[in-house]
Each structure stands twice: as structure tokens, then as C-alpha cells.
Design a protein around this motif. Structure first.
Motif, PDB file in Angstrom:
ATOM      1  N   ILE A   1      -5.104   1.563  10.587  1.00 44.46           N
ATOM      2  CA  ILE A   1      -3.810   1.618   9.906  1.00 44.46           C
ATOM      3  C   ILE A   1      -4.014   1.840   8.406  1.00 44.46           C
ATOM      4  CG2 ILE A   1      -1.761   0.235   9.338  1.00 44.46           C
ATOM      5  CD1 ILE A   1      -2.122  -1.039  12.177  1.00 44.46           C
ATOM      6  N   LEU A   2      -5.099   1.289   7.884  1.00 44.42           N
ATOM      7  CA  LEU A   2      -5.492   1.504   6.498  1.00 44.42           C
ATOM      8  C   LEU A   2      -6.897   2.065   6.453  1.00 44.42           C
ATOM      9  CD1 LEU A   2      -4.392  -1.835   4.740  1.00 44.42           C
ATOM     10  CD2 LEU A   2      -3.137   0.334   4.822  1.00 44.42           C
ATOM     11  N   LYS A   3      -7.206   2.779   5.365  1.00 45.01           N
ATOM     12  CA  LYS A   3      -8.582   3.181   5.108  1.00 45.01           C
ATOM     13  C   LYS A   3      -9.003   2.541   3.795  1.00 45.01           C
ATOM     14  CE  LYS A   3      -6.803   7.556   3.474  1.00 45.01           C
ATOM     15  NZ  LYS A   3      -6.594   8.924   3.847  1.00 45.01           N
ATOM     16  N   LYS A   4     -10.273   2.241   3.703  1.00 47.03           N
ATOM     17  CA  LYS A   4     -10.844   1.509   2.577  1.00 47.03           C
ATOM     18  C   LYS A   4     -11.781   2.447   1.834  1.00 47.03           C
ATOM     19  CE  LYS A   4     -13.963  -2.463   2.241  1.00 47.03           C
ATOM     20  NZ  LYS A   4     -14.545  -3.554   3.018  1.00 47.03           N
ATOM     21  N   ARG A   5     -11.673   2.456   0.486  1.00 45.97           N
ATOM     22  CA  ARG A   5     -12.511   3.334  -0.323  1.00 45.97           C
ATOM     23  C   ARG A   5     -12.997   2.564  -1.541  1.00 45.97           C
ATOM     24  NH1 ARG A   5     -12.333   6.719  -4.690  1.00 45.97           N
ATOM     25  NH2 ARG A   5     -10.205   6.269  -5.302  1.00 45.97           N
ATOM     26  N   ALA A   6     -14.284   2.651  -1.800  1.00 45.61           N
ATOM     27  CA  ALA A   6     -14.856   1.981  -2.975  1.00 45.61           C
ATOM     28  C   ALA A   6     -14.389   2.695  -4.243  1.00 45.61           C
ATOM     29  CB  ALA A   6     -16.372   1.980  -2.898  1.00 45.61           C
ATOM     30  N   TYR A   7     -13.977   1.922  -5.238  1.00 48.36           N
ATOM     31  CA  TYR A   7     -13.644   2.512  -6.536  1.00 48.36           C
ATOM     32  C   TYR A   7     -14.545   1.963  -7.638  1.00 48.36           C
ATOM     33  CZ  TYR A   7     -10.905  -1.680  -7.798  1.00 48.36           C
ATOM     34  OH  TYR A   7     -10.506  -2.954  -8.090  1.00 48.36           O
ATOM     35  N   SER A   8     -15.368   0.961  -7.296  1.00 48.16           N
ATOM     36  CA  SER A   8     -16.330   0.408  -8.250  1.00 48.16           C
ATOM     37  C   SER A   8     -17.556  -0.056  -7.473  1.00 48.16           C
ATOM     38  CB  SER A   8     -15.695  -0.771  -8.995  1.00 48.16           C
ATOM     39  OG  SER A   8     -16.646  -1.440  -9.776  1.00 48.16           O
ATOM     40  N   GLU A   9     -18.739   0.272  -8.021  1.00 54.23           N
ATOM     41  CA  GLU A   9     -19.985  -0.155  -7.373  1.00 54.23           C
ATOM     42  C   GLU A   9     -20.448  -1.510  -7.890  1.00 54.23           C
ATOM     43  OE1 GLU A   9     -21.436   1.169  -4.742  1.00 54.23           O
ATOM     44  OE2 GLU A   9     -19.829   2.654  -4.721  1.00 54.23           O
ATOM     45  N   ARG A  10     -20.271  -1.771  -9.205  1.00 51.92           N
ATOM     46  CA  ARG A  10     -20.695  -3.031  -9.805  1.00 51.92           C
ATOM     47  C   ARG A  10     -19.598  -3.579 -10.670  1.00 51.92           C
ATOM     48  NH1 ARG A  10     -27.064  -3.087 -10.128  1.00 51.92           N
ATOM     49  NH2 ARG A  10     -27.225  -2.140  -8.183  1.00 51.92           N
ATOM     50  N   PRO A  11     -18.917  -4.578 -10.242  1.00 52.25           N
ATOM     51  CA  PRO A  11     -18.995  -5.174  -8.916  1.00 52.25           C
ATOM     52  C   PRO A  11     -18.361  -4.247  -7.881  1.00 52.25           C
ATOM     53  CG  PRO A  11     -17.185  -6.158 -10.106  1.00 52.25           C
ATOM     54  CD  PRO A  11     -17.871  -5.208 -11.058  1.00 52.25           C
TER      55      PRO A  11
ATOM     56  N   VAL B   1       0.838  -1.197   0.000  1.00 53.59           N
ATOM     57  CA  VAL B   1       0.000   0.000   0.000  1.00 53.59           C
ATOM     58  C   VAL B   1       0.879   1.255   0.000  1.00 53.59           C
ATOM     59  CG1 VAL B   1      -1.695   1.278   1.356  1.00 53.59           C
ATOM     60  CG2 VAL B   1      -1.990  -1.162   0.996  1.00 53.59           C
ATOM     61  N   CYS B   2       1.979   1.238   0.737  1.00 51.64           N
ATOM     62  CA  CYS B   2       2.899   2.385   0.730  1.00 51.64           C
ATOM     63  C   CYS B   2       3.588   2.544  -0.618  1.00 51.64           C
ATOM     64  CB  CYS B   2       3.923   2.262   1.861  1.00 51.64           C
ATOM     65  SG  CYS B   2       3.233   2.609   3.488  1.00 51.64           S
ATOM     66  N   LEU B   3       3.753   1.449  -1.361  1.00 51.06           N
ATOM     67  CA  LEU B   3       4.318   1.523  -2.713  1.00 51.06           C
ATOM     68  C   LEU B   3       3.286   1.986  -3.741  1.00 51.06           C
ATOM     69  CD1 LEU B   3       6.508  -1.720  -2.805  1.00 51.06           C
ATOM     70  CD2 LEU B   3       7.327   0.653  -2.858  1.00 51.06           C
ATOM     71  N   GLY B   4       2.017   2.111  -3.320  1.00 45.58           N
ATOM     72  CA  GLY B   4       0.973   2.587  -4.222  1.00 45.58           C
ATOM     73  C   GLY B   4       0.104   1.495  -4.821  1.00 45.58           C
ATOM     74  N   ASN B   5       0.312   0.264  -4.391  1.00 44.52           N
ATOM     75  CA  ASN B   5      -0.507  -0.853  -4.869  1.00 44.52           C
ATOM     76  C   ASN B   5      -1.690  -1.014  -3.921  1.00 44.52           C
ATOM     77  OD1 ASN B   5       1.270  -1.551  -7.032  1.00 44.52           O
ATOM     78  ND2 ASN B   5       2.683  -2.240  -5.446  1.00 44.52           N
ATOM     79  N   SER B   6      -2.802  -0.467  -4.312  1.00 45.10           N
ATOM     80  CA  SER B   6      -3.905  -0.305  -3.367  1.00 45.10           C
ATOM     81  C   SER B   6      -5.090  -1.237  -3.590  1.00 45.10           C
ATOM     82  CB  SER B   6      -4.399   1.141  -3.422  1.00 45.10           C
ATOM     83  OG  SER B   6      -4.845   1.452  -4.738  1.00 45.10           O
ATOM     84  N   ARG B   7      -5.091  -1.969  -4.679  1.00 41.36           N
ATOM     85  CA  ARG B   7      -6.246  -2.806  -5.002  1.00 41.36           C
ATOM     86  C   ARG B   7      -5.997  -4.262  -4.640  1.00 41.36           C
ATOM     87  NH1 ARG B   7      -8.651   0.136 -10.404  1.00 41.36           N
ATOM     88  NH2 ARG B   7      -8.944   2.133  -9.321  1.00 41.36           N
TER      89      ARG B   7
END
Length: 156
Positions: free
Chosen positions: A64-74, A31-37
Motif C-alpha cells: 500500500i506504501l513504498k519506502k524510500r531512503a532520503y538520508s543515509e546518515r542517519p 501520505v496522500c496529503l504529501g506528508n511522507s516523513r
């Protein structure tokens, strides 16, 4: 000697309870390297999907992490470090430097981190007050937990 039912109160133990599980620090590395998915994390860490999902949930619950939706379907999410997560990055850098020194023969390092000054990052621990690099022989522990000394429980 039997294990104590009341071990030493310790912030290291408390931190390890959150990030000491297998794959947790590797999740933070990615995640710190930018790989978030999720799929990136599975690929780069090699953790089983169910284990990775559990680690992500725990790291989010711990702040420690936060989660954010980037797609609704799926429905899909990406993960970003919180301030608490970013504060663990120096721990990762120091752990990586230790591994490079002690576990990688012939300077066979898998990654080099560059500082914004353009030079390779060589992390050191320094005293906030005087700025000197910290060495083991410069340290003196002062237990703050009631009933504990450096050697163990005061009554023992």
C-alpha cells in the motif's frame, strides 16, 4: 449466539485486516496529503512512535506504501502511496464526507478537499456502467462464495 469459526468470506474483512488497525488510514491520509516523513507522520497523527513504525511496516509489506531512503546518515525514510494506496484515496474522501455530515455540528469541518475543477469535492459512489449515483435501494447482493447466501451459510 456464539461467533462463527467460519465467518462469511468478505473482501471488506480482508481489506480491514490490512487498513483497519488504529492509525493505518490516518497514515494513508497523511501520505496522500504529501506528508511522507516519519516525524511529520508522528506529529500529524499523534500515534506513538513504535505503533506508527509497526503500521508503516505493515502498509509497506502489504504493497500500500513504498519506502524510500532520503538520508543515509542517519538512515531515514519517506513513504509514498503505491497504486494500491492511491486506490484507497476515494475511500478516505468518502469516509471524511460521512464524518463531516454525521459527526461535525454546524459545518465545523477541519478540512475541505478541492477538485481540479476548482470546486469542493463531494464524493459519490456511481455505477461504472450507467453513471448513476448509487443508493442502497438500488443494490442487490449476489454472494459468490460457495455455500453462502445473503442471509448466511446455506446450510444454516
Amino acid at each position: 449466539m456464539a461467533a462463527s469459526k467460519d465467518p462469511r468470506p468478505c473482501s471488506i474483512a480482508d481489506a480491514l485486516a490490512l487498513v483497519g488497525e488504529k492509525y493505518s488510514l490516518l497514515v494513508l491520509r497523511e501520505v496522500c496529503l504529501g506528508n511522507s516523513r516519519f516525524d511529520q507522520l508522528v506529529r500529524n497523527i499523534g500515534a506513538p512512535r513504535d505503533v506508527l513504525a509497526t503500521r508503516l511496516r505493515r502498509l509497506v509489506d502489504a504493497g500500500i506504501l513504498k519506502k524510500r531512503a532520503y538520508s543515509e546518515r542517519p538512515q531515514r525514510f519517506e513513504y509514498r502511496p503505491t497504486q494500491a494506496g492511491l486506490e484507497l484515496e476515494p475511500v478516505l474522501m468518502t469516509l471524511m464526507a460521512w464524518g463531516d455530515r454525521h459527526l461535525r455540528p454546524d459545518d465545523d469541518r477541519p478540512m475541505v478537499i478541492e477538485h481540479s475543477c476548482g470546486n469542493e469535492l463531494l464524493p459519490v459512489v456511481s455505477c461504472r456502467a450507467c453513471g448513476d449515483e448509487v443508493h442502497h435501494e438500488d443494490l442487490t447482493a449476489h454472494p459468490q462464495a460457495p455455500g453462502w447466501t445473503v442471509r448466511g451459510p446455506a446450510a444454516a
